[in-house]
Design a protein around this motif. Structure first.
Motif, PDB file in Angstrom:
ATOM      1  N   ASP A 185      -6.964  -1.076   5.644  1.00 29.47           N
ATOM      2  CA  ASP A 185      -6.955  -1.240   7.091  1.00 29.47           C
ATOM      3  C   ASP A 185      -6.555   0.031   7.822  1.00 29.47           C
ATOM      4  N   GLY A 186      -6.358   1.097   7.090  1.00 29.14           N
ATOM      5  CA  GLY A 186      -6.017   2.377   7.703  1.00 29.14           C
ATOM      6  C   GLY A 186      -4.540   2.674   7.746  1.00 29.14           C
ATOM      7  N   ILE A 187      -3.694   1.643   7.659  1.00 33.27           N
ATOM      8  CA  ILE A 187      -2.245   1.846   7.705  1.00 33.27           C
ATOM      9  C   ILE A 187      -1.639   1.315   6.413  1.00 33.27           C
ATOM     10  N   ARG A 188      -0.802   2.127   5.778  1.00 35.20           N
ATOM     11  CA  ARG A 188      -0.181   1.702   4.529  1.00 35.20           C
ATOM     12  C   ARG A 188       1.269   2.153   4.536  1.00 35.20           C
ATOM     13  N   ILE A 189       2.173   1.236   4.163  1.00 36.31           N
ATOM     14  CA  ILE A 189       3.587   1.554   4.004  1.00 36.31           C
ATOM     15  C   ILE A 189       3.924   1.414   2.530  1.00 36.31           C
ATOM     16  N   VAL A 190       4.476   2.469   1.963  1.00 40.46           N
ATOM     17  CA  VAL A 190       4.912   2.474   0.574  1.00 40.46           C
ATOM     18  C   VAL A 190       6.428   2.567   0.594  1.00 40.46           C
ATOM     19  N   SER A 191       7.098   1.608  -0.032  1.00 39.09           N
ATOM     20  CA  SER A 191       8.562   1.661  -0.022  1.00 39.09           C
ATOM     21  C   SER A 191       9.107   1.200  -1.362  1.00 39.09           C
ATOM     22  N   GLY A 192      10.347   1.614  -1.633  1.00 39.08           N
ATOM     23  CA  GLY A 192      11.001   1.228  -2.873  1.00 39.08           C
ATOM     24  C   GLY A 192      11.966   2.300  -3.324  1.00 39.08           C
ATOM     25  N   ALA A 193      12.342   2.214  -4.584  1.00 40.08           N
ATOM     26  CA  ALA A 193      13.242   3.191  -5.199  1.00 40.08           C
ATOM     27  C   ALA A 193      12.839   3.391  -6.652  1.00 40.08           C
ATOM     28  N   GLU A 194      12.795   4.626  -7.062  1.00 43.70           N
ATOM     29  CA  GLU A 194      12.505   5.006  -8.442  1.00 43.70           C
ATOM     30  C   GLU A 194      11.233   4.351  -8.959  1.00 43.70           C
ATOM     31  N   GLN A 195      10.157   4.482  -8.169  1.00 42.53           N
ATOM     32  CA  GLN A 195       8.871   3.917  -8.546  1.00 42.53           C
ATOM     33  C   GLN A 195       7.775   4.958  -8.349  1.00 42.53           C
ATOM     34  N   SER A 196       6.609   4.683  -8.961  1.00 40.79           N
ATOM     35  CA  SER A 196       5.430   5.531  -8.802  1.00 40.79           C
ATOM     36  C   SER A 196       4.306   4.712  -8.179  1.00 40.79           C
ATOM     37  N   CYS A 248      -6.434   6.601   5.016  1.00 41.41           N
ATOM     38  CA  CYS A 248      -5.150   6.241   5.626  1.00 41.41           C
ATOM     39  C   CYS A 248      -5.001   6.961   6.962  1.00 41.41           C
ATOM     40  N   THR A 249      -5.107   6.218   8.058  1.00 40.52           N
ATOM     41  CA  THR A 249      -4.812   6.840   9.345  1.00 40.52           C
ATOM     42  C   THR A 249      -3.318   7.114   9.455  1.00 40.52           C
ATOM     43  N   ASP A 250      -2.501   6.247   8.821  1.00 41.92           N
ATOM     44  CA  ASP A 250      -1.056   6.420   8.824  1.00 41.92           C
ATOM     45  C   ASP A 250      -0.503   5.948   7.483  1.00 41.92           C
ATOM     46  N   LEU A 251      -0.001   6.887   6.686  1.00 42.17           N
ATOM     47  CA  LEU A 251       0.635   6.572   5.404  1.00 42.17           C
ATOM     48  C   LEU A 251       2.121   6.857   5.553  1.00 42.17           C
TER      49      LEU A 251
END
Length: 195
Positions: free
Chosen positions: A74-85, A92-95
């Motif tokens: 959809d053009g927008i992606r949020i990647v979150s976490g800790a100690e991950q790949s 991505c219009t907004d990563l």
């Protein structure tokens, strides 16, 4: 006299009983985690260095084989976490990458705006129109150029194979490197290297 001796014995018994109820916590040694560098090596120091660590150039990101695959459908992606790949693909219009000790391979994605918030985050992109970093001890590499960079934090290394027209840095010991040169630069803080 007997009453006084009896009272003192009672106080001593009560003190002994209460002393057995007191909880004493002994602090445990702090554990430091250092995320691996792009070449897979882990730094041997527990505390961050006072200067930015150069990021070794790498044609591919150092994400592990068990990286979580994400698509910017959809053009927008949020990647979150800790100690991950993570491995990000698509347009991505907004990563946005937020957390700690994350490794993100977005080299197969088209990224307009890349926002990083957190510590020890490593991202590889093909290119980006805009990069905003808020945090410490990060690393961003771009196979092409980055239109505009804004860093607010310490010890972040950013490398772009071609030019970076605009750079703003607020913090200490950050490194911005460009194979095609840097246009305008506004820098506040000590130990920053823009080249």
């Amino acid at each position: 006299m007997n009453r006084r001796l009896l009272a003192l014995s009672g106080v001593a018994a009560l003190t002994t009983l209460l002393a057995g109820c007191i909880y004493v916590s002994v602090p445990r040694p702090a554990e430091s985690r250092v995320s691996p560098s792009p070449d897979g090596q882990v730094a041997q120091t527990a505390a961050p260095s006072s200067t930015a660590t150069p990021l070794a150039p790498s044609p591919t990101a150092s994400t592990s084989d068990d990286a979580v695959a994400l698509d910017c459908g959809d053009g927008i992606r949020i990647v979150s976490g800790a100690e991950q790949s993570f491995r990000v693909t698509g347009t991505c219009t907004d990563l946005t990458v937020t957390g700690s000790a994350l490794t993100v391979d977005a080299s197969a994605a088209t990224v307009a705006s890349l926002r990083i918030s957190g510590d020890g985050i490593r991202v590889q992109v093909a290119s980006a129109d805009e990069l905003i970093v808020e945090g410490d001890d990060g690393a961003v590499t771009s196979a092409a150029g980055i239109g505009r960079i804004e860093i607010d934090g310490d010890r972040t290394t950013t490398e772009a194979a071609s030019g970076i027209p605009s750079v703003i840095v607020r913090g200490h010991d950050n490194v911005v490197r460009s194979g095609g040169g840097v246009g305008s630069a506004v820098v506040s803080g000590s130990g920053n290297k823009i080249r």
